[in-house]
Design a protein around this motif. Sequence first.
Motif, mmCIF file in Angstrom:
data_model
loop_
_atom_site.group_PDB
_atom_site.id
_atom_site.type_symbol
_atom_site.label_atom_id
_atom_site.label_comp_id
_atom_site.label_asym_id
_atom_site.label_seq_id
_atom_site.Cartn_x
_atom_site.Cartn_y
_atom_site.Cartn_z
ATOM 1 N N GLY A 73 0.764 -1.136 0.120
ATOM 2 C CA GLY A 73 0.069 0.082 -0.007
ATOM 3 C C GLY A 73 0.921 1.211 0.079
ATOM 4 O O GLY A 73 1.974 1.170 -0.680
ATOM 5 N N HIS A 74 0.260 2.343 0.483
ATOM 6 C CA HIS A 74 0.995 3.492 0.677
ATOM 7 C C HIS A 74 1.844 3.712 1.806
ATOM 8 O O HIS A 74 1.392 3.546 2.914
ATOM 9 N N TRP A 75 3.203 4.117 1.498
ATOM 10 C CA TRP A 75 4.024 4.319 2.576
ATOM 11 C C TRP A 75 4.567 5.857 2.662
ATOM 12 O O TRP A 75 4.599 6.439 1.543
ATOM 13 N N ILE A 76 4.904 6.203 3.850
ATOM 14 C CA ILE A 76 5.562 7.370 4.142
ATOM 15 C C ILE A 76 6.956 7.364 4.550
ATOM 16 O O ILE A 76 7.242 6.581 5.688
ATOM 17 N N LEU A 77 7.881 8.110 3.844
ATOM 18 C CA LEU A 77 9.223 7.880 4.193
ATOM 19 C C LEU A 77 9.764 9.302 4.948
ATOM 20 O O LEU A 77 9.715 10.469 3.989
ATOM 21 N N CYS A 78 9.984 9.244 5.991
ATOM 22 C CA CYS A 78 10.671 10.731 6.841
ATOM 23 C C CYS A 78 11.948 10.598 6.741
ATOM 24 O O CYS A 78 12.496 9.874 7.281
ATOM 25 N N GLY A 79 12.710 11.606 5.930
ATOM 26 C CA GLY A 79 14.125 11.574 5.937
ATOM 27 C C GLY A 79 14.516 11.061 4.544
ATOM 28 O O GLY A 79 14.098 9.866 4.301
ATOM 29 N N TYR A 80 15.203 11.887 3.745
ATOM 30 C CA TYR A 80 15.575 11.494 2.255
ATOM 31 C C TYR A 80 17.106 11.506 2.397
ATOM 32 O O TYR A 80 17.741 11.731 1.389
ATOM 33 N N GLY A 81 17.762 10.815 3.257
ATOM 34 C CA GLY A 81 19.040 10.829 3.433
ATOM 35 C C GLY A 81 19.676 9.486 2.655
ATOM 36 O O GLY A 81 18.948 8.978 1.850
ATOM 37 N N ARG A 82 20.831 8.933 3.161
ATOM 38 C CA ARG A 82 21.205 7.608 2.634
ATOM 39 C C ARG A 82 20.125 6.328 2.794
ATOM 40 O O ARG A 82 20.006 5.798 1.910
ATOM 41 N N PHE A 83 19.625 6.225 4.106
ATOM 42 C CA PHE A 83 18.833 5.492 4.303
ATOM 43 C C PHE A 83 17.216 5.537 3.677
ATOM 44 O O PHE A 83 16.856 4.726 3.258
ATOM 45 N N GLY A 84 16.883 6.821 3.508
ATOM 46 C CA GLY A 84 15.566 7.008 2.899
ATOM 47 C C GLY A 84 15.553 6.822 1.513
ATOM 48 O O GLY A 84 14.818 6.103 0.878
ATOM 49 N N ARG A 85 16.740 7.084 0.846
ATOM 50 C CA ARG A 85 17.010 6.606 -0.635
ATOM 51 C C ARG A 85 17.055 5.157 -0.721
ATOM 52 O O ARG A 85 16.419 4.763 -1.653
ATOM 53 N N SER A 86 17.578 4.354 -0.057
ATOM 54 C CA SER A 86 17.826 3.104 -0.139
ATOM 55 C C SER A 86 16.387 2.502 0.071
ATOM 56 O O SER A 86 15.898 1.637 -0.609
ATOM 57 N N MET A 87 15.605 2.997 1.176
ATOM 58 C CA MET A 87 14.184 2.329 1.293
ATOM 59 C C MET A 87 13.352 2.738 0.065
ATOM 60 O O MET A 87 12.559 1.928 -0.341
ATOM 61 N N GLU A 88 13.366 3.809 -0.392
ATOM 62 C CA GLU A 88 12.576 4.130 -1.674
ATOM 63 C C GLU A 88 12.810 3.292 -2.737
ATOM 64 O O GLU A 88 11.984 2.856 -3.404
ATOM 65 N N LYS A 89 14.291 2.940 -2.883
ATOM 66 C CA LYS A 89 14.624 2.300 -4.146
ATOM 67 C C LYS A 89 13.884 0.986 -3.962
ATOM 68 O O LYS A 89 13.367 0.131 -4.992
ATOM 69 N N HIS A 90 14.261 0.218 -2.938
ATOM 70 C CA HIS A 90 13.566 -1.163 -2.936
ATOM 71 C C HIS A 90 12.358 -1.106 -2.535
ATOM 72 O O HIS A 90 11.480 -2.330 -3.096
ATOM 73 N N LEU A 91 11.540 -0.096 -1.989
ATOM 74 C CA LEU A 91 9.995 -0.354 -1.844
ATOM 75 C C LEU A 91 9.424 -0.163 -3.239
ATOM 76 O O LEU A 91 8.550 -0.784 -3.741
#
Length: 572
Positions: free
Chosen positions: A296-314
């Motif tokens: 479903g829809h996810w919210i990512l708070c923080g777009y540093g190294r961790f946030g970018r990795s999470m966005e890519k794999h999600l």
Amino acid sequence: MLIRPQHSVHKTVSLVLRHMRAPLIVLIGAYAVSVLGLVLIPGVDDQGQPWRMGFFHAFYFVSYMATTIGFGEIPYPFTDAQRMWTTFIVYLTVIASLYAIGKILALAQDPALQRAMTENRFVRNVRQLRDPFYLVCGYGDTGSLITKALTQRGLRAVVIDLKQDRINELLLTELDVYVPGLCADAGNPNTLRNAGLKSPFCVGILALTNSDHTNLEIAIGARLLNPDLRVICRAETKATQANMASFGTHHVINPFEAFAEEMATALHSPELHRVFDWLTQLPRTPLHRHRPPPQGHWILCGYGRFGRSMEKHLQRQGVATTIVEADPVGTNCEGRCIVGKGTEAVTLLAAEVQNAVGIVAGTNDDADNLSILMTAKELNPDLFTVARQNKRGNDVVFQAIESNHVMQYSEVVTLEVLALVTTPLLYQFLRLLQQRGNDLASQLLPRIEAVSDRIVPDIWTVHINYKSALAVTHAIESGRAIQLGHLTSDPRQRRQQLPCVPLLIRRGDEFLLLPEVNEAIEAGDQILLCGRYGSRELMAWTLQNHNTLRYIEHGETRPDGYVWRWFARRHT
């Protein structure tokens, strides 16, 4: 360029001589003047005849007079001139001695000398190691956790860290074995050599500092100074990761990528993720049945190294994401990006938190991450929550918030390193299992749970050779058919199986995934198993003891040893 190691012993001696040069000159001069005066001043013997003291007697007299011990006038009573000179000697040598003693006390407190002596003691302790050890560079949250886990599994370690308070913490920590530690720059090649990089007992180096540049220096130094050494490095950026891989670093661990990939696996294959989780967690910790992350829809708070990795794999799993970032320009946040930290309700409402199924609090500030989750749960209590924990000391508060998943930086790296160091076959097994999919993993889960006592199972590798499996190797080379079931049988009751699960057999370049108990064992096989603690020790009886192996094969116990065989022949 030839790099010469700086020997701490030479530095210590050089430092002492440099600081004590003036006091030694003063002492030698005082003794020389005193002895010369006694030799030149005439005395009178017991016959009343003129007599002069020799250099030996003069030095002997000055030696005990200078120390204020006192012994008497030898070999004849002194004249007034000699006694006057003796008075001068006492004051001269005492003042010179006090000056030298003061210099010695100042030298003993000199930080440079203390550091040189500490380095000397460290180098000596490392040279005395006669067991395989890992060189751990960096003793922060990650290094301390890995060092403790290594010693719990009977492995030795040597630690280098740039901060003295961390080395003090190492000295105060109660570990299973003694771990030498030194405060020094691990990026310096001389430091690595003094820490045992060239030692034949050093089996690997772990670059775990919080600086990618230092880790890169360690990797380069290790590859150049000892090319055969296994190098495992931590990297937080893709550029450093690629740089390390370019010159042959064996394993490069990016904790953000590793966790994001783990979350992606949990999304599409929850049972497979659970197998990964159970087999790679810290030893003897409870087995958890985590709720699988929802689609479903996810919210990512923080777009540093961790946030970018999470966005890519999600996004690879088809998951729609909304980014919440306080500095979208500085982080190159593109697409749907809400400006803010995510700690305020208005920001989360703008990101449609009420319609989201999951939220990732992934900033580099633990207080902000906790605030994000607390605010999000008030707005949507059913949210699946993922928290990034930056400091291991905040375990208590992150446990209290009851997040579904916690990305603890040090723990992610530790689990990756332990799997690589202690059971190299485990990574190969997990890759093969991932290729087979979620169905096989769902069949494996109850087997692991049945032999685990609800804690993370013990994982070990059996090598079929004369060193690790003497009895089994001898039996195979003698033509006897040894099956996997023989190895997993209980040596106390042959008809019962040990509480363990064979996971993988490596035979040359061939891999047998989840082999059956009737699988024939060959010399040179490597067998990966997991099971209840204590099973490994019981299996060792079968692997090494000829009599135990015969009992498991045929149910008979023969006399073992020359005396018992002779006794059995006499009574048959």
